[in-house]
Scaffold this motif. Structure first.
Motif, PDB file in Angstrom:
ATOM      1  N   UNK A 111      27.375  65.058  98.410  1.00 28.05           N
ATOM      2  CA  UNK A 111      26.080  65.471  97.877  1.00 28.05           C
ATOM      3  C   UNK A 111      26.265  66.069  96.488  1.00 28.05           C
ATOM      4  N   UNK A 112      25.398  65.674  95.562  1.00 29.47           N
ATOM      5  CA  UNK A 112      25.411  66.224  94.214  1.00 29.47           C
ATOM      6  C   UNK A 112      24.040  66.761  93.851  1.00 29.47           C
ATOM      7  N   UNK A 113      23.998  67.868  93.135  1.00 32.38           N
ATOM      8  CA  UNK A 113      22.736  68.490  92.755  1.00 32.38           C
ATOM      9  C   UNK A 113      22.939  69.216  91.433  1.00 32.38           C
ATOM     10  N   UNK A 114      21.845  69.482  90.712  1.00 35.78           N
ATOM     11  CA  UNK A 114      21.946  70.037  89.356  1.00 35.78           C
ATOM     12  C   UNK A 114      20.870  71.101  89.126  1.00 35.78           C
ATOM     13  N   UNK A 115      21.226  72.166  88.425  1.00 39.20           N
ATOM     14  CA  UNK A 115      20.257  73.144  87.931  1.00 39.20           C
ATOM     15  C   UNK A 115      20.546  73.401  86.465  1.00 39.20           C
ATOM     16  N   UNK A 116      19.569  73.959  85.729  1.00 38.51           N
ATOM     17  CA  UNK A 116      19.725  74.050  84.281  1.00 38.51           C
ATOM     18  C   UNK A 116      18.948  75.225  83.696  1.00 38.51           C
ATOM     19  N   UNK A 117      19.096  75.403  82.396  1.00 37.82           N
ATOM     20  CA  UNK A 117      18.301  76.375  81.636  1.00 37.82           C
ATOM     21  C   UNK A 117      17.985  75.794  80.269  1.00 37.82           C
ATOM     22  N   UNK A 118      16.848  76.206  79.719  1.00 37.09           N
ATOM     23  CA  UNK A 118      16.472  75.816  78.368  1.00 37.09           C
ATOM     24  C   UNK A 118      15.895  77.031  77.646  1.00 37.09           C
ATOM     25  N   UNK A 119      15.760  76.908  76.349  1.00 36.53           N
ATOM     26  CA  UNK A 119      15.186  78.008  75.577  1.00 36.53           C
ATOM     27  C   UNK A 119      13.671  78.083  75.774  1.00 36.53           C
ATOM     28  N   UNK A 120      13.028  76.930  75.943  1.00 33.02           N
ATOM     29  CA  UNK A 120      11.573  76.884  76.059  1.00 33.02           C
ATOM     30  C   UNK A 120      11.170  76.084  77.295  1.00 33.02           C
ATOM     31  N   UNK A 121       9.889  76.177  77.657  1.00 33.11           N
ATOM     32  CA  UNK A 121       9.391  75.446  78.819  1.00 33.11           C
ATOM     33  C   UNK A 121       9.614  73.941  78.696  1.00 33.11           C
ATOM     34  N   UNK A 122       9.475  73.437  77.495  1.00 32.10           N
ATOM     35  CA  UNK A 122       9.527  71.992  77.287  1.00 32.10           C
ATOM     36  C   UNK A 122      10.760  71.582  76.475  1.00 32.10           C
ATOM     37  N   UNK A 123      11.842  72.328  76.684  1.00 34.56           N
ATOM     38  CA  UNK A 123      13.063  72.081  75.925  1.00 34.56           C
ATOM     39  C   UNK A 123      14.050  71.143  76.584  1.00 34.56           C
ATOM     40  N   UNK A 124      13.616  70.406  77.607  1.00 36.12           N
ATOM     41  CA  UNK A 124      14.493  69.421  78.225  1.00 36.12           C
ATOM     42  C   UNK A 124      14.924  69.765  79.638  1.00 36.12           C
ATOM     43  N   UNK A 125      14.162  70.620  80.327  1.00 41.97           N
ATOM     44  CA  UNK A 125      14.556  71.000  81.686  1.00 41.97           C
ATOM     45  C   UNK A 125      14.686  69.789  82.604  1.00 41.97           C
ATOM     46  N   UNK A 126      13.713  68.911  82.563  1.00 44.30           N
ATOM     47  CA  UNK A 126      13.747  67.754  83.461  1.00 44.30           C
ATOM     48  C   UNK A 126      14.694  66.678  82.952  1.00 44.30           C
ATOM     49  N   UNK A 127      14.695  66.429  81.643  1.00 40.50           N
ATOM     50  CA  UNK A 127      15.558  65.363  81.113  1.00 40.50           C
ATOM     51  C   UNK A 127      17.035  65.707  81.269  1.00 40.50           C
TER      52      UNK A 127
END
Length: 202
Positions: A111-127
């Motif tokens: 199983x593989x999974x990913x979490x992330x952070x960005x500077x802004x709401x639309x700074x690439x969280x989903x991409x």
């Protein structure tokens, strides 16, 4: 059952999320969580100029990740900050060294999974998470995200990260915003969910 949380954090945001993910994993019986830091590629001089040395000190007790240990895990949950809508260079370099695992099929079915952070709401969280999935698919991993049973991702009463692709946090342009309780709860939920799925597959 071993669940590895493999992450890179420069200013501590992903580290805080990784700790919450690990808490979630620990809620599943028979799941053992191993937290690992992706090795740094920048010199101390550069990190000092970027104001990142203090945050790194908080992570000094977390063992550095090695490629060879990945195949012992039933699940791997990766954490990375965003760089122009994609994973950071340190994570990319680490994953680029997994060719031997790919050649032997060592990660197929895990199983593989990913979490992330960005500077802004639309700074690439989903991409960032979606583009990360490409590497996991090449390794033959089974991708698990953050299902809508975690309803905190649908909140509109506050600014928050989180999507069906994975937990995320918004750091702010100056990095002063640390993960909110809702974002940390998303990370805990994801950790628990991944461990539960891995246990069912195991």
């Amino acid at each position: 059952m071993i669940v590895k949380v493999v992450y890179y954090s420069m200013y501590g945001h992903i580290h805080a999320m990784a700790q919450a993910v690990a808490q979630g994993v620990s809620q599943v019986s028979d799941a053992r969580v191993d937290m690992r830091r992706v090795p740094e590629t920048l010199s101390d001089d550069i990190l000092e100029k970027m104001g990142a040395l203090q945050a790194r000190d908080k992570m000094k007790d977390v063992q550095a990740a090695t490629v060879d240990e990945l195949d012992e895990a039933s699940a791997i949950i990766f954490g990375t900050p965003t760089r122009f809508g994609n994973m950071c260079g340190q994570m990319r370099q680490f994953l680029d060294a997994t060719g031997k695992l790919w050649a032997s099929g060592a990660l197929i079915g895990k199983v593989g999974s990913v979490f992330t952070s960005t500077a802004t709401q639309h700074g690439g969280q989903e991409s960032t998470i979606l583009s990360f999935h490409t590497t996991l698919l090449h390794q033959g991993m089974i991708i698990v995200g953050l299902p809508y049973s975690f309803q905190g991702q649908m909140r509109i009463d506050e600014v928050t990260g989180g999507s069906p692709y994975g937990a995320s946090t918004i750091a702010g342009g100056d990095g002063q915003r640390m993960p909110s309780e809702n974002e940390l709860e998303a990370a805990r939920f994801q950790g628990r969910h991944v461990a539960e799925i891995a246990a069912k597959l195991g």
